[in-house]
Design a protein around this motif. Structure first.
Motif, short mmCIF file in Angstrom:
data_model
loop_
_atom_site.label_atom_id
_atom_site.label_comp_id
_atom_site.label_asym_id
_atom_site.label_seq_id
_atom_site.Cartn_x
_atom_site.Cartn_y
_atom_site.Cartn_z
N ASP A 98 84.39 48.40 -14.98
CA ASP A 98 84.41 49.81 -15.37
C ASP A 98 84.53 49.95 -16.88
N ARG A 101 81.20 49.14 -18.49
CA ARG A 101 80.18 50.20 -18.32
C ARG A 101 80.31 51.28 -19.37
N THR A 102 81.46 51.42 -19.99
CA THR A 102 81.64 52.44 -21.01
C THR A 102 81.07 52.02 -22.36
N VAL A 106 74.90 49.62 -22.16
CA VAL A 106 75.09 48.90 -20.89
C VAL A 106 74.40 49.69 -19.79
N GLU A 107 73.45 49.03 -19.11
CA GLU A 107 72.68 49.69 -18.05
C GLU A 107 73.25 49.38 -16.67
N GLN A 108 73.65 48.14 -16.44
CA GLN A 108 74.09 47.75 -15.10
C GLN A 108 75.10 46.61 -15.23
N VAL A 109 76.13 46.63 -14.39
CA VAL A 109 77.14 45.57 -14.35
C VAL A 109 77.29 45.11 -12.91
N VAL A 129 75.83 41.52 -17.04
CA VAL A 129 75.70 42.81 -17.72
C VAL A 129 74.29 42.92 -18.27
#
Length: 737
Positions: A98, A101-102, A106-109, A129
């Protein structure tokens, strides 16, 4: 040329404060600018026209930058006390995800789960990532930020390290104590050579100014060009060596002229006119050799070559301007702060006796030298070339730890997966299409492929991407065989391309093998041409170029002994990767990057030519005075032997000091350069070259009349700058002066 350099040296000597101030301002300004603005580096290993590059381009255009090189950051997560699927550890990884993602871009984790990213023992996992819209050149900073955001997982007792994602911060080659050690060793050699602390400090100061200016310029160039991460360290290594050596040659001649009663400014003018010309030609051969790397077809190598050449240009410029300025300011104080019992005149050394001894028995010396050099070069036949993976990185580095965790959790091949990108002739709706299933099955059946990931289809339905993990580590030569086998697959309606780190290094090795003869031929030819212009003697030019190839054999033989045979890999600080039983061996082999021999060839050929130019200059000056070739060889060796030996000791000290760097590439260059220079300045220049020149006799200086008329009279030896008139030439002139 001699007159021009003489006038330049005289002007700098008369305006010493101005020249000194200009160089200090330039060095401080360039270095300060690079420190303030930063010195970006790039690890772009793209090779236009190769299959790996086509795979990369297709991946970027078909699947987006998130799937291309520099578009993914991976964190390796290790749970030393249990499975990662335990609830508290899962929550910790989700909190880390989380926070990641901030972060910007960043598109996808993806966190580890039973669906993927989890090792069979459930203790090692991957947080993947995918980035979108970020600058690939800033991947190092991005990797650090992503790793920092994973602190919640660390707080829960999990180990989190960043995997190799192209250019993480721990892979950047940073400066360290090796420069200080090398400079101190060089200062010690200079004190013994000159016997005065003042004279010893002049070459050190000059070299530091040239290196600072060169590094500052290279750092600023990083904002407009892709500067390899190795450029700074290579420029420092070469710049220190040649900068000190060039100043040493000038200072040695100046002090001899002062001892003979020549006035200070006249001595400086003569010094720059004669030894300065040799410095210019010696530096020119280094730059020519490095520039020839542009023919290697490997952009990273060619850029590394000409950027390293910047340090050589700076060394030459400071030698013919800053050195005479300092000598003019110091005057006779150049001999101040004398050290007791040191600083004998060069004529009192034993090199003159050695020259006479060699001249009396040239055949025996020639045969003995060839036998010794052959013994040094013999191990080179078994030299082992191959890619270096992070398993050979410094033991305490994050990249090394990530490598070992990946190998333990997913197998050694997980550190170098192959990215198979297939272009489809016809559009398909999904990955269940027969052509896609057959492609995956064919890749899985290739010998050496451990497993294949689920295929991914791009939006147009015309390209498929799968990840194939080999059974072998990236440094294992069998990985290259797997790359070739996958590329050889024949699936109807499909054009297969293979990318990834291993595939790129495989293409680089193939390109190097293809272009190496061309690069060697061009370097030898151009270097011989420069010597022909300098000495107007075809035999001397060809012989000198061939002699430099001999020192390369000694360098590659030493590299093979240390790395390919493993006899000294521990001694140079290499730490072996873990094997299957987690036992570290004392003797272990280390692959040598495929581009290293070509880069070493260019650097060593140029540096070896330095000593050849200075020795030939002294021999030719003696020959033009009395016309006796045998006597000229003995006198030339006697007058330059001590200086060349001191210069070689300085270079060897600098190169050995750089072996302390944790980067394996730097260690390789340090070992190869130190061994080659040591052999070149002793066996080759002290025995082999004088013996061959004695045997060739007056033919050394033979030049056809038609060629003599065509060649410009550059007068690198500066003979006409001496006050004494030249005596009558031999009965039948061989060279028109």
């Amino acid at each position: 040329m001699a007159r021009m350099l003489g006038r330049l040296g005289g002007w700098c000597a008369r305006h010493g404060l101005v020249v000194l101030a200009l160089w200090v301002v330039a060095a401080v300004g360039l270095m300060g600018g690079s420190l303030v603005l930063g010195s970006p580096v790039s690890n772009d290993v793209s090779i236009p026209g190769t299959d790996a590059q086509r795979a990369h381009d297709l991946m970027r255009s078909g699947f987006g930058p998130g799937y291309a090189q520099g578009g993914t950051v991976q964190l390796v997560v290790h749970s030393p006390k249990g499975a990662l699927l335990e609830e508290s550890r899962q929550r910790a990884m989700e909190r880390a995800a989380d926070r990641i993602r901030t972060l910007p871009h960043v598109e996808q984790v993806d966190t580890p789960s039973r669906k993927g990213g989890l090792s069979p023992n459930l203790q090692v996992g991957l947080i993947t990532v995918r980035m979108e819209g970020h600058d690939p050149a800033k991947l190092a900073e991005t990797t650090q930020a992503v790793s920092k955001a994973a602190d919640p997982a660390r707080a829960a007792g999990l180990e989190v390290v960043a995997a190799d994602s192209g250019s993480p911060a721990d892979k950047e080659i940073k400066t360290g104590p090796s420069e200080i050690i090398g400079v101190l060793c060089a200062l010690l050699v200079l004190v013994f050579a000159f016997g005065t602390l003042t004279a010893a400090l002049v070459p050190i100061f000059t070299a530091l100014v040239s290196v600072a200016a060169g590094l500052g310029l290279i750092g600023l160039l990083g904002h407009v060009l892709d500067v390899p991460k190795q450029a700074g360290i290579m420029a420092t290594m070469i710049g220190l060596g040649v900068g000190i050596d060039y100043a040493l040659f000038l200072l040695s001649r100046h002090r001899r002229l002062l001892a003979d009663g020549v006035a200070v400014h006249e001595s400086i003018r003569r010094t720059v006119a004669s030894s300065g010309g040799a410095v210019v030609f010696a530096g020119g051969t280094v730059i020519v050799a490095l520039s020839a790397l542009m023919l290697g077809g490997f952009p990273l190598l060619s850029t590394l070559g000409w950027i390293t050449g910047i340090s050589v240009v700076m060394a030459v410029l400071t030698s013919v301007t800053l050195v005479p300025a300092l000598l003019g300011l110091l005057g006779h104080r150049i001999n101040a702060l004398r050290v007791p019992f040191l600083g004998r005149r060069p004529e009192s050394s034993g090199w003159g006796g050695l020259g006479a001894w060699v001249a009396r028995r040239p055949w025996r010396v020639l045969i003995g030298s060839v036998v010794v050099l052959a013994a040094f070069a013999a191990p080179a036949l078994a030299i082992k070339l191959g890619p270096l993976d992070e398993g050979y990185a410094a033991q305490d580095s994050p990249s090394r730890r990530a490598y070992e965790l990946m190998a333990a959790g997913f197998g050694p091949g997980s550190n170098g997966p192959m990215i198979v990108v297939a272009a489809l002739e016809e559009k398909v709706a999904d990955t269940d299409a027969p052509v896609v299933r057959r492609l995956v099955r064919e890749v899985e059946d290739v010998d050496g492929v451990a497993h294949v990931s689920a295929p991914k289809l791009n939006e147009s339905g015309r390209a498929v991407l799968v990840q194939a993990v080999p059974d072998y580590a990236p440094s294992d030569t069998r990985s290259a065989d797997v790359v070739h086998d996958v590329r050889a697959l024949s699936v109807p309606g499909v054009k297969v391309h293979v990318g990834g780190e291993v595939a790129g290094l495989t293409d680089a090795a193939d390109r190097m093998a293809e272009r190496t003869p061309l690069v060697i031929g061009v370097v030898v030819l151009l270097s011989a041409l420069l010597l022909l212009l300098a000495f107007r003697a075809p035999l001397v030019a060809v012989k000198a170029a061939l002699m430099n190839l001999v020192s390369l054999g000694a360098a590659f033989g030493t590299l093979a002994l240390v790395f390919s045979y493993g006899l000294g890999s521990r001694l140079v600080g290499m730490d072996p990767p873990l094997d299957g039983s987690y036992v570290r061996e004392f003797f272990f082999t280390v692959p040598i990057e495929s581009y290293v021999p070509l880069m070493l060839f260019a650097v060593l050929f140029g540096l070896s030519m330095d000593y050849e130019v200075f020795l030939l200059t002294a021999v030719r000056q003696s020959y033009l005075r009395h016309g006796d070739n045998t006597r000229a060889v003995a006198e030339g060796l006697g007058s330059t032997g001590r200086v060349i030996t001191s210069a070689a000791l300085i270079m060897v000290s600098v190169f050995v000091a750089f072996i302390a760097y944790p980067d394996p590439m730097v260690k390789t260059f340090g070992v190869g350069l130190a061994a080659a220079i040591a052999v070149d300045a002793t066996i080759i220049r002290g025995f082999l070259v004088p013996a061959t020149m004695v045997l060739l006799g007056r033919a050394n200086w033979w030049c056809p009349r038609w060629l003599d008329r065509l060649l410009p009279n550059l007068s690198v030896e500066g003979h006409e700058e001496e006050d004494e008139p030249a005596p009558a030439p031999p009965a039948r002139p061989l060279v028109r002066t």
